[in-house]
Motif scaffolding. Structure first.
Motif, PDB file in Angstrom:
ATOM      1  N   GLN A 280     -58.227  -9.535 -27.561  1.00  0.00           N
ATOM      2  CA  GLN A 280     -57.739 -10.886 -27.806  1.00  0.00           C
ATOM      3  C   GLN A 280     -56.657 -10.874 -28.890  1.00  0.00           C
ATOM      4  OE1 GLN A 280     -60.640 -13.781 -27.515  1.00  0.00           O
ATOM      5  NE2 GLN A 280     -59.560 -15.359 -28.663  1.00  0.00           N
TER       6      GLN A 280
ATOM      7  N   ASP B  13     -53.030 -12.314 -28.515  1.00  0.00           N
ATOM      8  CA  ASP B  13     -52.528 -13.326 -29.460  1.00  0.00           C
ATOM      9  C   ASP B  13     -51.151 -12.918 -29.976  1.00  0.00           C
ATOM     10  OD1 ASP B  13     -54.659 -15.052 -29.360  1.00  0.00           O
ATOM     11  OD2 ASP B  13     -55.727 -14.119 -31.037  1.00  0.00           O
TER      12      ASP B  13
ATOM     13  N   VAL C 277     -48.452 -13.305 -27.403  1.00  0.00           N
ATOM     14  CA  VAL C 277     -48.094 -14.704 -27.211  1.00  0.00           C
ATOM     15  C   VAL C 277     -47.247 -15.195 -28.377  1.00  0.00           C
ATOM     16  CG1 VAL C 277     -49.022 -17.051 -27.122  1.00  0.00           C
ATOM     17  CG2 VAL C 277     -50.020 -15.247 -25.698  1.00  0.00           C
TER      18      VAL C 277
ATOM     19  N   ASP D   5     -56.667 -15.479 -18.081  1.00  0.00           N
ATOM     20  CA  ASP D   5     -56.860 -16.762 -18.720  1.00  0.00           C
ATOM     21  C   ASP D   5     -55.755 -17.009 -19.754  1.00  0.00           C
ATOM     22  OD1 ASP D   5     -58.386 -19.095 -19.273  1.00  0.00           O
ATOM     23  OD2 ASP D   5     -59.017 -18.126 -21.142  1.00  0.00           O
ATOM     24  N   TYR D   6     -55.497 -16.011 -20.586  1.00  0.00           N
ATOM     25  CA  TYR D   6     -54.433 -16.096 -21.582  1.00  0.00           C
ATOM     26  C   TYR D   6     -53.097 -16.351 -20.927  1.00  0.00           C
ATOM     27  CZ  TYR D   6     -55.337 -15.381 -26.482  1.00  0.00           C
ATOM     28  OH  TYR D   6     -55.650 -15.570 -27.769  1.00  0.00           O
TER      29      TYR D   6
ATOM     30  N   SER E  19     -52.479 -17.712 -18.018  1.00  0.00           N
ATOM     31  CA  SER E  19     -52.303 -19.035 -17.416  1.00  0.00           C
ATOM     32  C   SER E  19     -52.112 -20.095 -18.496  1.00  0.00           C
ATOM     33  CB  SER E  19     -53.475 -19.365 -16.487  1.00  0.00           C
ATOM     34  OG  SER E  19     -54.609 -19.659 -17.258  1.00  0.00           O
ATOM     35  N   ARG E  20     -52.702 -19.891 -19.686  1.00  0.00           N
ATOM     36  CA  ARG E  20     -52.525 -20.881 -20.744  1.00  0.00           C
ATOM     37  C   ARG E  20     -51.171 -20.741 -21.449  1.00  0.00           C
ATOM     38  NH1 ARG E  20     -56.228 -20.243 -24.696  1.00  0.00           N
ATOM     39  NH2 ARG E  20     -57.526 -18.669 -23.694  1.00  0.00           N
ATOM     40  N   ASN E  21     -50.486 -19.621 -21.200  1.00  0.00           N
ATOM     41  CA  ASN E  21     -49.230 -19.391 -21.912  1.00  0.00           C
ATOM     42  C   ASN E  21     -48.049 -19.161 -20.975  1.00  0.00           C
ATOM     43  OD1 ASN E  21     -50.019 -19.276 -24.921  1.00  0.00           O
ATOM     44  ND2 ASN E  21     -51.581 -18.045 -23.865  1.00  0.00           N
ATOM     45  N   GLY E  22     -48.193 -19.646 -19.781  1.00  0.00           N
ATOM     46  CA  GLY E  22     -47.059 -19.616 -18.862  1.00  0.00           C
ATOM     47  C   GLY E  22     -46.734 -18.237 -18.301  1.00  0.00           C
TER      48      GLY E  22
ATOM     49  N   TYR F 194     -47.780 -15.783 -15.341  1.00  0.00           N
ATOM     50  CA  TYR F 194     -48.641 -15.760 -14.152  1.00  0.00           C
ATOM     51  C   TYR F 194     -48.717 -14.345 -13.590  1.00  0.00           C
ATOM     52  CZ  TYR F 194     -45.026 -15.460 -10.509  1.00  0.00           C
ATOM     53  OH  TYR F 194     -44.038 -15.030  -9.690  1.00  0.00           O
TER      54      TYR F 194
END
Lengths: 608, 381
Positions: free
Chosen positions: B170, B174, B177, B223-224, B226-229, B231
């Motif tokens: 994670q 992080d 991102v 999951d990360y 999809s939450r941060n654009g 794909y």
């Protein structure tokens, strides 16, 4: 040869075998004797000549018997004829041992100078004494720093009751004491008794199948004379044959004109099947038969059974051919066709014991190149039904509906374990856990104890050796003999995968041990069966009642990421391998089950 | 079928990672310049006349080369590999090895995409896997790439590493991102033969990573993303829209490509091939004017269909059914009639009429699905 010559020669024959525990140096000593009597030059010798099969060499034990004729010039200037008859080194083959001992007048008892007498040795010494053999004690490995020859001699006197004062101190490895052994053989082992002119009686102590010559029978002539052209009859089976060849092993087979009283050699007579020339049977002259058979003939019945299935269904016919070939050479191997819902078409095979079973499996895989799935071994059960009939069951899957069963009997053995003092507790614990019934315990000397239990054979089959070994750090030696059937409280336990009963995994267990076994098996299967795309429950049940349960979780991830610079063939190979791996498993109710799983019900291990 | 792309292999590294079983050599005292000369020779022999749509220079590590060698490498490509308008030109670079000068040279030669071998932003884990860089080098590498004018770049991230926790992974995500990384290639560790890790595994010093945690990590990644654009346009590649790697998709779309360099793999004229891997043999073969192809495998039409599926299904977009029919003259459902219904029923693949693709569940169990698209030898005839 006229009869006077025969009798003269007979006085100079000495027949003996060697009794020893595994690793006490039997094969090495045999090699030294062969060298000293110039049967072979060093160059001709492969290490440990008598153990011929690869498997035997690997396992360090003798499976098939061998015998060899040697010439030895004694200090009296006379040339003596020795026949050294080898014995198999495992409890599964104790009947063969007893027959080869019956072919001798003497035996060398080899005891390791550091380790002393072991259970297997003891069992064979008693067999030798039963056959009235003259026993020459040899303390081997005398040059080891840990050698204690005096203690070992004392043990031989105390435990066996033999006079060990003239025991030879030897080291087969270093060639010490070999001349002394040869001298004692001449002086102590009696010459064979018998009359070359009486009707023929020859003991078969082994037979093997040769593609070109048919069955080769290993014999000891007790009375009379046998020669090519003679019509002979096998006294137990009544079958008649005409002798094509007789000869001796030097150890190369060499044909001769005749074999007569005291001779040990081979006979061929166009016999097609070893079943027609059975170990322990007596060969006599068909036209002038002996009145009686030699004592001690038994037909050996298999004690341990298992299912043999080809991994690839296309190997069914090759497997049948392999069994047919092996049977030619092994009269104690039995088999019949069998079908399993889980495993398809295969065979139920019967063996003398576990080692015998392993050897046959290994030979099928190695020599015939067939991948096998073997089910856990089972013993034979006598099931008495409420309608007062009895059926014998060698496959747990065929166990009748409990409502129809009045009671069940299972085979028991008398197990003898010899162990250092410190491990007595461990051995007794184990025997107790194995449903053993205590019979006797004797101190052989200050440190070694002989423990006797009656134990159900199925408990011996079920991982006894390994557990004995680990609980005594390998110090225990072990032997057993059959003592017959006894009534026990037995039930059939089924294993269900994904809700479906897998017939090949059913076992028969004692009611009191069912929960424990059920748990051990389900745990083990959970480790052995790979995760599938769905969750797989594993259950153990008695009748309708589930007594143990485990779950194989569904597979979560199986996908390879990296593309190795465009190496697509590598991906393809990986997928191919995965696919092949699944083909090697058996699909049972949609669950891919690996081969080992079917044997797993045997092992209780907690090795992780 | 036209060859659209080229892969170029630079088999040198300054340090050998414990997990890597690529064809690579420790760069010290290796004949790097001779190798580049040989490479030039090999590319020249291919006589590429039609402009390509992508080039990928990988390794090994191309940045293990010194600046002069990097320029020499770029110059060879410049002279011998014509590129189409808008083509993608990627070079693999390693944190700790990239300099502004090397990046500037790449930019000059038309390189427009970088693949940065970050693997993790945790120094502890980087040490565990035998990388030569630390967390700060990794962050610095990304910043340097941006400063050099590369907005199109990817970072590699590994998961399932010995001792790696969910929190570790994670933390790396992080960081990715927060750096606004437009593309991530995420690989789970596999213990390959002939690696340090494999030796340790055999000695019992390394245990395989638990499957469940690995699956959790992969799900965390998606999951990360999809939450941060980002794909997952392919099983192990995530990108912001417009930053998907063209070259990567060449493999999955079952297109043809050149493979240049020692141990490189290519696919030309229906033939998959592998080059000689040992460096000196590769160089010698070219010096003597011999072929460097060590192995050639003609791909039968049945195998082409298999590959179309087990490669194509890796892409989020899946396999284009009409393209399949166009290429092979049959519906994929007919060819794989014995497996497709089961896979559909078990929820591993889905068919939307135009495309057939993996379901989210199927993506985690990709190999189980791909295996089913290997035809039995009897069906394939």
């Amino acid at each position: 040869m006229n009869n006077k010559d025969r009798l003269e020669r007979q006085k100079r024959i000495r027949n003996f075998s060697i009794i020893a525990h595994i690793d006490h140096g039997k094969s090495t000593l045999a090699d030294r004797i062969l060298e000293s009597t110039s049967a072979l030059t060093k160059r001709e010798m492969k290490e440990q000549t008598l153990d011929a099969m690869d498997l035997e060499r690997e396992r360090g034990i003798t499976i098939k018997l061998n015998s060899v004729q040697l010439k030895h010039t004694h200090t009296d200037g006379e040339e003596y004829i020795f026949h050294l008859i080898d014995t198999p080194g495992h409890v599964d083959f104790s009947y063969e041992v007893s027959r080869s001992l019956a072919a001798c007048e003497g035996a060398l008892l080899i005891v390791d100078a550091a380790q002393g007498i072991e259970a297997q040795t003891l069992a064979n010494v008693y067999l030798a004494l039963d056959n009235d053999l003259e026993i020459i004690p040899v303390i081997n490995k005398i040059d080891l720093p840990s050698a204690e020859p005096e203690r070992v001699k004392q043990e031989i006197e105390d435990v066996i009751g033999l006079d060990a004062s003239e025991a030879v101190h030897a080291s087969a490895k270093s060639g010490i004491g070999i001349e002394e052994i040869l001298s004692q053989i001449v002086e102590k082992v009696p010459a064979p008794e018998g009359d070359p002119e009486k009707p023929l009686q020859a003991l078969i102590f082994d037979s093997l199948y040769d593609t070109y010559r048919g069955v080769i029978s290993y014999i000891r002539v007790v009375e009379g004379t046998i020669r090519p052209g003679q019509k002979i009859k096998m006294m137990a089976t009544g079958k008649e044959f005409e002798v094509s060849e007789v000869g001796v092993f030097t150890p190369k087979p060499i044909a001769c004109d005749e074999l007569t009283v005291g001779d040990v050699g081979f006979v061929t007579a166009a016999v097609k099947n070893v079943g027609d020339s059975r170990v322990g049977d007596t060969i006599t002259d068909a036209e002038r038969p002996a009145e009686m058979q030699l004592e001690g003939y038994k037909k050996m019945n298999p004690m341990v059974f298992c299912g043999l299935y080809p991994v690839d269904a296309n190997d069914y016919n090759p497997l049948r051919d392999a069994l047919e070939r092996l049977e030619l050479n092994d009269s104690s191997l039995q088999y019949e066709a069998e079908t399993s819902q889980a495993l398809g078409f295969g065979f139920r095979a019967g063996f003398l014991g576990l080692l015998h079973m392993e050897i046959v499996q290994e030979r099928i895989e190695r020599e015939y190149g067939i991948d096998l799935i073997t089910t856990a071994p089972s013993v034979i059960y006598n099931v008495y039904l409420t309608d007062e009939t009895m059926i014998s069951i060698d496959n747990p899957a065929n166990f009748p509906n409990p409502q129809k069963v009045d009671y069940v009997e299972e085979p028991f053995v008398k197990a003898t374990v010899m162990v250092p003092n410190d491990y007595v507790g461990a051995v007794m614990d184990l025997c107790q856990k194995k449903r053993g019934e205590f019979i006797d315990m004797k101190y052989m000397d200050a440190n070694r104890v002989n423990i006797v239990y009656n134990i159900p054979l199925t408990e011996i089959v079920y991982d006894f050796f390994d557990q004995l070994k680990s609980s005594t750090k390998g110090y225990a030696s072990f032997d057993y003999e059959m003592i017959g059937f006894r009534q026990s409280s037995l039930v059939k336990m089924d294993i269900l995968l994904n809700g479906e009963t897998v017939d090949a995994l059913s076992i028969i267990v004692h009611r009191d041990f069912a929960y424990e076994r059920g748990k051990a098996i389900t745990d083990k299967l959970k480790d052995l069966i790979p995760r599938q795309q769905f969750e797989v429950p594993i259950q153990a049940s008695i009748g309708q009642k589930i007594i143990a349960r485990q779950t194989i979780k569904a597979m979560r991830k199986n996908v390879l990421s990296k593309c190795y610079g465009g190496d697509i063939s590598r991906k393809r190979k990986l997928l191919d391998k995965q696919k092949e791996g699944k083909k090697r498993m058996k699909s049972v109710g949609k669950v891919d089950v690996p081969q080992e799983a079917f044997m797993s019900v045997l092992k209780m291990d907690n090795d992780k | 079928m036209a060859v659209t792309s080229a892969y170029i292999h630079i088999p040198f590294c300054r340090q050998i990672c414990f997990y890597c079983d690529f064809n690579k050599f420790l760069i010290d005292r290796q004949p790097v310049d001779q190798y580049l000369d040989a490479l030039e020779q090999e590319i020249r022999q291919a006589n590429i006349s039609e402009p390509l749509d992508s080039i990928y220079i990988g390794g090994g590590t191309p940045t293990a080369l010194n600046e002069a060698q990097v320029k020499k490498m770029l110059d060879i490509v410049d002279r011998l590999v014509p590129l189409a308008e808008g083509a993608e030109y990627t070079v693999e670079v390693n944190p700790g090895e990239i300099t502004m000068e090397k990046l500037a040279a790449m930019k000059n030669s038309g390189v427009n995409r970088l693949s940065i071998g970050v693997q993790s932003f945790e120094t502890r884990l980087l040490e565990v896997i035998g990388r030569g860089h630390g967390r700060d080098d990794a962050v610095e590498a990304v910043k340097l790439a941006e400063r050099a004018g590369f907005d199109n770049y990817s970072i590699d991230l590994m998961f399932g590493l010995p001792g790696q926790t969910m929190a570790d992974f994670q933390a790396s995500l992080d960081m990715a991102v927060s750096l606004n990384v437009p593309h991530i290639s995420a690989y789970s560790l596999k213990i390959e033969e002939k690696t340090m890790f494999h030796n340790w595994y055999k000695q019992g010093r390394l245990t395989p990573f638990p499957e469940d945690t690995e699956a959790d990590m992969y799900e965390l990644l998606l999951d990360y993303g999809s939450r941060n654009g980002l794909y997952p346009y392919e099983i192990s590649n995530l990108a912001a829209a417009g930053y998907e790697s063209f070259h990567n998709c060449v493999y999955w779309k079952n297109e043809e490509y050149y493979g240049f360099g020692a141990g490189a793999h290519g696919y030309v004229d229906g033939m998959r091939y592998a080059n000689i891997a040992p460096l000196t043999h590769y160089i010698k073969a070219l010096e003597q004017g011999n072929t460097v192809v060590k192995e050639e495998m003609n791909v039968s039409s049945a195998e082409k269909m298999e590959e179309e599926m087990f490669l194509g299904l890796r892409m989020y977009a899946g396999v284009d059914k009409s393209r399949f029919k166009e290429r092979y003259g049959m519906e994929y459902k007919e060819v794989f009639a014995s497996t497709v219904p089961d896979l559909l029923e078990n929820g591993l693949i889905e068919d939307d009429g135009e495309k057939v693709k993996l379901t989210p569940r199927g993506r985690l169990l990709g190999n189980e699905v791909f295996e089913k698209f290997l035809l039995e030898k009897d069906d394939a005839s």
